[in-house]
Design an enzyme around this catalytic site. Structure first.
Site, short mmCIF file in Angstrom:
data_model
loop_
_atom_site.label_atom_id
_atom_site.label_comp_id
_atom_site.label_asym_id
_atom_site.label_seq_id
_atom_site.Cartn_x
_atom_site.Cartn_y
_atom_site.Cartn_z
CD GLU A 5 -3.19 -1.09 0.11
OE1 GLU A 5 -3.04 0.05 -0.47
OE2 GLU A 5 -3.90 -1.83 0.38
CG HIS A 32 -4.42 -0.77 5.44
ND1 HIS A 32 -5.91 -0.67 5.52
CD2 HIS A 32 -4.04 -1.81 4.93
CE1 HIS A 32 -6.44 -1.59 4.97
NE2 HIS A 32 -5.31 -2.25 4.51
CG HIS A 88 -7.52 -5.84 7.60
ND1 HIS A 88 -6.53 -6.97 6.96
CD2 HIS A 88 -7.15 -4.88 6.52
CE1 HIS A 88 -6.11 -6.55 5.82
NE2 HIS A 88 -6.50 -5.26 5.44
CG HIS A 131 -9.29 -3.51 2.42
ND1 HIS A 131 -8.49 -3.07 1.36
CD2 HIS A 131 -8.48 -3.95 3.24
CE1 HIS A 131 -7.38 -3.29 1.33
NE2 HIS A 131 -7.20 -3.70 2.72
O1 2HA Z 1 -0.58 -5.04 3.30
O2 2HA Z 1 -3.61 -4.90 4.17
O3 2HA Z 1 -4.39 -3.81 2.02
C1 2HA Z 1 -1.62 -5.87 3.28
C2 2HA Z 1 -2.71 -5.34 3.09
C3 2HA Z 1 -3.05 -4.54 1.75
ZN ZN Z 2 -5.71 -4.21 3.76
#
Ligand code: 2HA
Ligand code: ZN
Length: 270
Positions: free
Chosen positions: A119, A142, A144, A215
């Site tokens: 990313e 970032h 999840h 995502h």
């Molecule tokens: O790097 O989460 O969106 C792994 C991720 C990509």
């Molecule tokens: Zn991701």
């Protein structure tokens, strides 16, 4: 092997924070396999000895030209590296890169030639945007988060500020500590330039945390701890909402008047 962090305590402290947050991401179940990524603008820690270091990789094209990143250096999680490993060994699962003078390539400088996160275009484009705006923010995260991603599967929650208001109303702290709410970016291919551009538009719309539909989230902050804390606070609200639903009722939520009172007392932007 000596590390670039040696005898640079302020720089090492920033990397320590990244390791700390990586451990939390794993513990919370937000970082399956290589999921998530972290970049931190560490340019303020660069000294003359660092500038003289040779690159340990060829210049690699970023895929974008980012003029505000001229002379910038970053700590980046490595692509395909795991947060749970990064928590214990941040310099084996991430690397220090610098942007080349054309602002379109990066080269790895230390400690090992670990290729940065997939990313990277989104992260660097966001840093480029933040610098252009004169923002003090140095960190991008970032990840999840399970409950927030689950909520993003409901189209009703993807309408502007529906989720912001719902999450703010679950507990007073959420508005106080995530005062710009949760921006929404519709589903786009991971790692794409379109996703990077849409993320910047959402941050420009005055959000510090943005949901990538189905995502994860992307958050920016002064440092990586601040970015993590905002995602953690929003997720706490999501969990409270889900517990209430699991007990069989729709939670009342704080009233608009109660939330306005919070804004006044905490001097919040919204
Ligand atoms: O790097 O989460 O969106 C792994 C991720 C990509
Ligand atoms: Zn991701």
């Amino acid at each position: 092997m000596t590390s670039i962090l040696e005898n640079r305590p302020a720089f090492a402290a920033e990397v320590d924070k990244v390791a700390e947050v990586a451990g939390y991401l794993w513990q919370k179940g937000w970082a399956e396999r290589n999921g998530g990524n972290i970049t931190v603008n560490i340019t303020e820690h660069v000294d003359d000895a660092m500038k003289a270091l040779p690159a340990i990789s060829e210049p690699v094209a970023i895929g974008l030209t980012l003029p505000n990143l001229n002379g910038c250096w970053f700590y980046c999680k490595g692509t395909n590296k795991r947060m749970r490993d990064l928590a214990r060994r941040p310099m084996e699962n991430g690397s220090i890169i610098r942007i080349t003078d054309d602002c379109a390539h990066y080269e790895i400088v230390a400690d090992d030639p670990v290729k940065p996160t997939s990313e990277l275009p989104s992260h660097l484009a966001v840093h480029n945007y933040l610098i252009g705006k004169g923002s003090p923010y140095k960190a991008s995260l970032h990840t999840h988060p399970i409950e927030l991603v689950a909520m993003s599967h409901n189209p009703e929650f993807l309408k502007k500020d529906v989720l912001t208001n719902l999450l703010w109303s679950m507990i007073p702290e959420t508005k106080a500590f995530c005062p710009r709410g949760l921006g929404i970016v519709p589903y786009m291919l991971p790692s794409s330039n379109e996703l990077a551009e849409a993320t910047i538009r959402a941050i420009d719309d005055d959000y510090d945390v943005v949901m990538w539909e189905k995502h994860g989230v992307f958050a920016v902050g002064d440092d990586i701890i601040e970015a993590f804390d905002m995602v953690d606070t929003l997720t706490k609200s999501a969990i409270i909402y889900m517990y209430a639903r699991a007990m069989g009722f729709i939670p009342d939520g704080m009233s608009q008047a109660q939330m306005q009172e919070i804004s006044k007392v905490f001097n919040l932007p919204k």
